[in-house]
Design an enzyme around this catalytic site. Structure first.
Site, short mmCIF file in Angstrom:
data_model
loop_
_atom_site.label_atom_id
_atom_site.label_comp_id
_atom_site.label_asym_id
_atom_site.label_seq_id
_atom_site.Cartn_x
_atom_site.Cartn_y
_atom_site.Cartn_z
N GLY B 148 -38.77 -6.63 -61.60
CA GLY B 148 -39.23 -7.94 -61.07
C GLY B 148 -39.06 -8.23 -59.97
N CYS B 149 -39.31 -8.33 -58.86
CA CYS B 149 -38.43 -10.08 -58.22
C CYS B 149 -38.98 -11.81 -58.85
CB CYS B 149 -39.39 -9.90 -56.34
SG CYS B 149 -40.75 -10.13 -55.87
N ASN B 150 -39.96 -11.27 -59.59
CA ASN B 150 -40.78 -12.39 -60.22
C ASN B 150 -39.72 -12.14 -61.57
OD1 ASN B 150 -42.69 -14.02 -58.43
ND2 ASN B 150 -43.68 -12.01 -58.86
#
Lengths: 342, 342, 342, 342
Positions: B148-150
């Protein structure tokens, strides 16, 4: 083969964009960077987005050793380049991104910029840097004068039409929407975020914008008679981009055909299918220019829209494209970076 | 050497970003692009910023001939990848940009995503795609599950600190500011320009965001005990970027030292000098992540800030970085594009 | 009944916001406007959005006749108000929007602002202007010291919780997202549109922000012991608004109950239903503050989010609210302007 | 005296703007709000910026008791208003904000909107709602048809010039820059934040925009001959605002004089001094329109620029202005809210 280049005026936005482009250019190497007021600082301190690069420190121009430098990009405010370029060693090629050598007539320069030309003896050797229309002279040039970003956009839309005589020369109106980075990094109240972020305003309205100097020069030359357009730039709350909506009188399909034919082999000038309008956001961060032609319900009228990134194709991308030619490299070298969207 | 790749789900933003990156990648060639609802269209029609590229038409997945394709990027919504990846020929390597193979435990997948895992037998071979921490397994992997980017942003800030034990595991608070492109191109009222352009709002507050599944998994593994952080993302009116402000308990200088040491040789992870804070705008459009550590007036507290471009280092850039490893290429190939500023 | 007021420092954003609010206030009349550097200009020339109003010309402070003025709004940069307020006729009531009288201790003023207090003898009569918590003293005051905009936001989120003792005093972390107008109209390179429009950055990180002076003062007073929070503001590309995400230790529902009870009768402080998060865009241009409380998956943790418009409720709206009280008017007079969305 | 009003279609942006304006209007009271798909919800749930107001619940139109309602604002999508307005009790006055009754000719309606008129028998009683030019008929009207927001802007710039015959009727070009809220709250991919925030694009180019139906109707009527303009709107990344740059042939000072004279007594139409250009950001959130005239270096050419807030003066503000007239109130009642800047 690697060519050493220097960037004078590296602490402005066009300087930073030159560094960004050259960062992945296979044949150019940045050997010196100047920025008078920020001399002694690292480029990555002034522009932290470039901190991963191994770059020379910012220095004063007088401290640069031009002996090992083949080409200089001059990204200085207008009025400063003339004397500096005049004093560079003749062995160095020069791409000037500013306005100092754009106008063939030194009287025109005085009229539009309010200054006496400091190097009038050099003006005749300067080649106007609109690559797609001055390719061969640029290849041979020692000094290339980059175009105004607005002037480039409007010329991409109109030059082939004036050349082909397919539009009325006396009724050309160009309405531009301009990204804020065109104003540079200098401190002006009306360039603050809070002033610009929810505003659109026209400026230099009514024929006062300095890029008209170039446009008059080029269009009059092509038309073979005096040709003056109406021209209004507007600030829009975007960093990069110019979109020029040009209202002309002429047959829309013929206009489209003239552009499509002229640009068929141009790698960076893309003419969209007839009736399609380009979007500013589709060229951001790139050396591409998108051009569209749309007919009108009023017979004999057409709208020609051209858009490019003012910092890239309108300035630093054009400069690298010209440098490629001057150094005998492939014209597209380092410039095929795809636009950034969204 | 050129490697043929396919992109499944090319009509979304991460698909477009993959194409943008690969456009100037010297060793990858896009042999197929799929987009179910837009099959039959040209990529340049769906994303006009890519119109200058010579790309295959968008097609349905079932119409792709995987015989000449070496690696597939799978940029599909979660829940779709598992069955599709399961049915791909074993000769094809896979980089999945979605969430379908990120969680080692299929129960965790069900808990966070509300779906039964459609290919549980494949989960054990999936390697978690945080390149800088799974480099060797990724080199050997057939299936890499992009993060995930976060989750990537927070892990870059915290993994070395948890590993080194220099922060309190029970008081970690991560406050994220998120660009809107993270929501993708799907139609939701609260993603309209008019709704977002003058707003900041937190979402998935209180431990509900799905990327916590990954963070719990990884941090608990490293800590050797259950480790749950507080985590709140906030939408800010910017297209690209995540900036994670992490509040931790520990000695600030030691924290900085742990990060600086761990990332000293990482080409894409840049630790700023102690006391400097990174800016989201300095990594836009690039595969770089900037990390800063600042001490606090309260003894034993520190703020660690990490920022990256969610579409690039947070997703498509990471995917290409992993693909480079899987194909035996230099890890940085095609990824040294400098950030775009301003 | 109409009360004559003057605005000192009318050429800044809070000055303009005062004029905007007073434009439709039934009981206030602007009798004088000062702006030293722009003296002699019309307010409508400096702020064309106010051109429809019939306003006095901008003048120098020394040219104002305070004889017919009942109340002065002082919207000057910090360090200037003290001497000016000291020299005003005693017949004039004063609402200071700056920082000069916020700190009860002149040593604190020196420590946070680096200046000696120029009117220490007046400090004891200054009332801290957080209306909802100092209502009665404000009614009686001659001099009210407006709060910092960040300090107001954080206090609305936390004061009742500290008072009620429902949160841990030693683990309070406030992460703020701040509109750019908070930086005012002064010229700084990093406030240019091109620098801010695609960026988020923290600033004054680690306990350095001056509004902490007020927060320490107030929270320590309420807690009856030293209470220092962690506090990080971040610039986001929006003109107006502050959203404070506060991470606290305590029982979420009890926290919500404490806020809901305390603010039940407050016209401008709206506590959302438990579990709902407020959005910055929902208070723009208004004197309202929205507050939400969300529980966390980690037991005993909660997130309290408060948002307001820094120029309005955080500054000029608060100032008018206080002026209303000081002049014996209804507290909400002129302030019920609904937020502007979208 | 208080007048009860209803708003049909209250869940769109113009509905919300009506509520915002009426919130501080001294004589109007909202007695009913309809929103078919959101019936049963509170207005404050659909638009949280209005949560402080005491408003009726959203309901279906058929559930409204029109017995105690004096005037209805109809903010429905085009094609829906005709049948609904037709079936309202004759005792109710109607201000329609949509396009359904703007065109006097039902054939024109069919041509521009592609629909048969559902209430052709009512069309003759509809008064075109451009207040400043139809003031007396509006006072007497039962049904007022609000203008298009673009059509209002362009008419404010040009009507007095066509009437006075001071410009060439055959060479009028209007280039508009349009805030995104004009597209409403409906879900379209190209209205997502990520698509619009760094883009400018023209649309409905070449004479296709529906507001041309009104402009043709009005301008032809005033000119006494067929009059068709060129007209191109462009989306710019701002929520609110239209700025129309109109290129005309005529004597600039005479043009300015014609506008200044015609609007001298108009409270909401402000003509700037000759040579000054208006800014979109100076009318945001208000019912004001700023108009400027600038001469050109080309003799006999001028640029007329008009700007207003599309949701306010271009739609809901105009509607309230008309309602004021229809109800016998002062025309400016509730509408003197100053623009919000920055």
């Amino acid at each position: 083969m690697t060519h050493n280049v220097a960037i004078l005026g590296a602490s402005g936005y066009t300087g930073a964009e030159l560094v960004r482009i050259i960062a992945t250019h296979p044949n150019l190497r940045i050997a010196a960077l100047s920025a008078d007021r920020k001399a002694g600082q690292a480029m990555g301190a002034v522009f932290p987005h470039l901190r991963h690069l191994d770059l020379p420190m910012l220095t004063k121009i007088e401290d640069i050793d031009f002996g090992d430098i083949e080409l200089v990009f001059c990204a200085l405010p207008h009025g400063l380049s003339q004397a500096i370029v005049r004093d560079l060693p003749r062995s160095v090629k020069v791409v000037d991104l500013g306005a100092d050598f754009r106008l063939r007539s030194t009287e025109d320069y005085k009229r539009w910029y309010g200054l006496d030309h400091a190097a009038p003896e050099m003006q005749p050797e300067a080649v106007y840097g609109l690559t797609e229309f001055y390719r061969e002279p640029i290849r041979q040039a020692r000094l290339v004068a980059g175009t105004g970003c607005n002037a480039a956009t409007v010329q991409f839309a109109l030059r082939p039409l004036i050349k082909a005589g397919v539009i009325d020369f006396d009724d050309i109106i160009c309405d531009l929407k301009n990204g804020i980075s065109g104003a540079g990094r200098s401190l002006k109240e009306n360039m603050l975020f809070a002033e610009r972020s929810t505003d659109v305003m026209g400026y230099s309205i009514g024929g006062k914008h300095r890029h008209l100097g170039e446009l008059d020069q080029e269009f009059t030359m092509i038309a073979g008679r005096k040709l003056e357009i109406m021209f209004t730039p507007h600030l829009v709350p975007i960093n990069r981009g110019i979109l020029a909506t040009c209202y002309v009188k002429g047959e829309a399909e013929g206009i489209h055909a003239a552009l499509a034919k002229r640009y068929a082999d141009e790698p960076f000038l893309n003419v969209l299918p007839f009736g399609e309008a380009p979007s500013m956001g589709n060229v951001t961060g790139s050396n591409f220019c998108h051009i569209g032609v749309i007919g009108d319900r009023k017979a004999g009228r057409a709208t020609v829209i051209a858009t490019l990134d003012n910092l890239n194709k309108g300035s630093s991308g054009q400069a690298v494209q010209n440098a490629n030619l001057m150094l005998g490299l492939d014209e597209t070298e380092g410039l095929m970076l795809a636009p950034v969207f969204p």
